[in-house]
Scaffold this active site. Structure first.
Site, short mmCIF file in Angstrom:
data_model
loop_
_atom_site.label_atom_id
_atom_site.label_comp_id
_atom_site.label_asym_id
_atom_site.label_seq_id
_atom_site.Cartn_x
_atom_site.Cartn_y
_atom_site.Cartn_z
N ASP A 248 40.84 36.69 39.55
CA ASP A 248 41.21 37.73 38.57
C ASP A 248 40.75 39.08 39.09
O ASP A 248 39.61 39.20 39.54
CB ASP A 248 40.56 37.44 37.21
CG ASP A 248 41.29 38.14 36.06
OD1 ASP A 248 41.53 39.36 36.16
OD2 ASP A 248 41.62 37.47 35.07
N LYS A 315 53.55 32.88 27.94
CA LYS A 315 53.69 33.91 26.92
C LYS A 315 55.14 33.97 26.44
O LYS A 315 56.06 34.01 27.26
CB LYS A 315 53.30 35.24 27.58
CG LYS A 315 53.06 36.34 26.63
CD LYS A 315 51.59 36.67 26.56
CE LYS A 315 51.36 37.73 25.51
NZ LYS A 315 50.11 37.58 24.84
C1 LIG Z 1 44.03 36.18 28.50
S1 LIG Z 1 43.07 36.70 29.84
C2 LIG Z 1 42.40 35.19 30.42
C3 LIG Z 1 41.29 34.66 29.55
C4 LIG Z 1 40.55 33.53 30.22
N1 LIG Z 1 41.38 32.33 30.32
C5 LIG Z 1 39.28 33.19 29.48
O1 LIG Z 1 39.14 32.01 29.08
O2 LIG Z 1 38.38 34.02 29.32
C6 LIG Z 1 44.27 37.09 31.06
C7 LIG Z 1 43.69 37.49 32.40
O3 LIG Z 1 44.73 37.40 33.37
C8 LIG Z 1 44.47 38.36 34.36
N2 LIG Z 1 45.67 38.59 35.18
C9 LIG Z 1 46.84 39.16 34.80
N3 LIG Z 1 47.68 39.20 35.84
C10 LIG Z 1 47.04 38.62 36.88
C11 LIG Z 1 47.39 38.37 38.26
N4 LIG Z 1 48.58 38.72 38.74
N5 LIG Z 1 46.49 37.76 39.04
C12 LIG Z 1 45.29 37.40 38.56
N6 LIG Z 1 44.90 37.62 37.30
C13 LIG Z 1 45.76 38.23 36.47
C14 LIG Z 1 44.02 39.59 33.56
O4 LIG Z 1 43.26 40.44 34.39
C15 LIG Z 1 43.19 38.94 32.44
O5 LIG Z 1 41.83 38.96 32.77
#
Ligand SMILES: C[S@@+](CC[C@H](N)C(=O)[O-])C[C@H]1O[C@@H](n2cnc3c(N)ncnc32)[C@H](O)[C@@H]1O
Length: 359
Positions: A248, A315
């Site tokens: 992330d 989503k």
């Molecule tokens: C809903 S949160 C995840 C929550 C996590 N599952 C938890 O239990 O705490 C979504 C995460 O996806 C990450 N994200 C979005 N696009 C991404 C990408 N292309 N590569 C890696 N991470 C990504 C965002 O930075 C964010 O931190």
């Protein structure tokens, strides 16, 4: 209990069997639950009890056939249902107290409850319900009134569930085996206690996936967590004894800084490389465009061993979620993923969870 057919709008039913159900979906998703029922059973008549969430549904099928068809094709959006064995209308049949008396009398004389060792009472109510106190009080009252039954009242793993829904004008009730309600939680609302130091509510999604899909996460060796920050899923997997690689660009929670089995990569998922078959579990909760997520995850599937498991949240940004889900499933299937279940969990908001196995 005897089904008392009293709602006038039902008089137009086509000849033959019709059964009535209280059906529940996550808030805003009841129309899709209804569409799932339509695809399974053809014509569906419904009345809204809680907008976007709870419907009273009429199906032109026997109860056993409905239960069998749903078990054969588990729905994505329909979270819970119970068969209405008994219903009562306030204005025509007196005040609430009279309805409760009739409900209790019907339940007390039902052979299933008389012979049960354990019973769960699951009451719910609508806004502006005939029952103005809390559902906890409704449950206490019903359990007190049913206390002459020899059964013990339990919350989980009951022989029978007594489901009660008190609306604005009606009381609906049904007696069922837990397996026949899709979920044995009241209305399919799976409740977990928030723990001290819990990093994110997102953890509940994985806990619920474990419970609902019957996955034992502790059997896996090494997991890849894509979109891991702030780390709710990562900490859950570490707690289950796995080695975890968390990807992330955002920061992970400070409590994970020194976790011995954790490798953190502060990168975009498109920029990372792993060994072939390095992981036996891949989880992804990116909250991002569903098709781009599917593409990104597919490009990392070389790192998942054949037979490995993937849990991916999808989503639902589009106005046509059913078509979108099918497109995403097709994309994964082309990447050698077999979809075991697609389901909107109680802890999913505007998303669903896919449980897949690589072949
Ligand atoms: C809903 S949160 C995840 C929550 C996590 N599952 C938890 O239990 O705490 C979504 C995460 O996806 C990450 N994200 C979005 N696009 C991404 C990408 N292309 N590569 C890696 N991470 C990504 C965002 O930075 C964010 O931190």
């Amino acid at each position: 209990m005897k089904n008392q057919e009293i709602e006038p709008s039902e008089t137009g039913d086509k000849q033959g069997t019709s059964t009535h159900w209280i059906c529940t979906a996550n808030h805003g998703f009841a129309p899709y639950a209804q569409e799932e029922l339509r695809r399974l059973f053809g014509a569906v008549k419904s009345t809204v009890l809680i907008p976007g969430e709870v419907l009273r549904v009429t199906l032109q099928e026997e109860a056993e056939q409905v239960i069998e068809a749903i078990a054969g094709k588990p729905p994505v959006f329909l979270r819970h249902l119970f068969h209405i064995d008994w219903e009562w209308r306030a204005s025509e049949q007196g005040e609430l107290a009279a309805g409760i008396d009739e409900l209790v009398a019907a339940a007390m004389s039902d052979p299933r409850l008389r012979d049960a060792a354990t019973i769960a009472v699951q009451p719910r109510k609508s806004e502006h319900s005939l029952w103005s106190d809390s559902t906890a009080e409704l449950k206490d009252m019903l359990q007190n009134r049913l206390s002459e039954l020899k059964a013990e009242f339990v919350v989980r793993d009951a022989d029978y569930i007594v489901s009660v829904f008190v609306g604005k004008e009606f009381i609906y009730a049904g007696i069922s085996q837990p397996a026949h309600n899709i979920s044995d939680w009241n209305g399919g609302a799976v409740r977990f206690q928030r723990e001290e130091g819990q990093i994110s509510r997102a953890k509940f999604k994985l806990l619920e996936a474990e419970l609902t899909f019957g996955i034992d996460f502790s059997v896996f060796r090494e997991a890849l967590d894509i979109g891991a920050a702030p780390g709710g899923w990562t900490s859950f997997l570490l707690d289950r004894g796995l080695k975890v690689t968390a990807v992330d660009p955002a920061k992970m929670h400070p409590s994970l800084q020194n976790a011995p089995n954790l490798t953190m990569l502060r990168k975009n998922a498109g920029e990372v490389k792993f060994r072939e078959h390095q992981f036996d579990l891949l989880v992804c909760d990116m909250s991002w465009s569903p098709k781009l997520t599917a593409r990104l995850v597919s490009e990392l599937l070389y790192a998942l061993v054949p037979g490995g498991t993937a849990i991916v949240t999808v989503k639902l940004l589009s106005k046509k979620p059913m078509a979108l889900i099918q497109e995403v499933i097709d994309m994964f299937q082309q990447s050698r993923m077999q979809v075991q279940r697609a389901k909107q969990l109680f802890h999913n908001r505007d998303e669903i969870t896919l449980y897949m196995i690589k072949y």
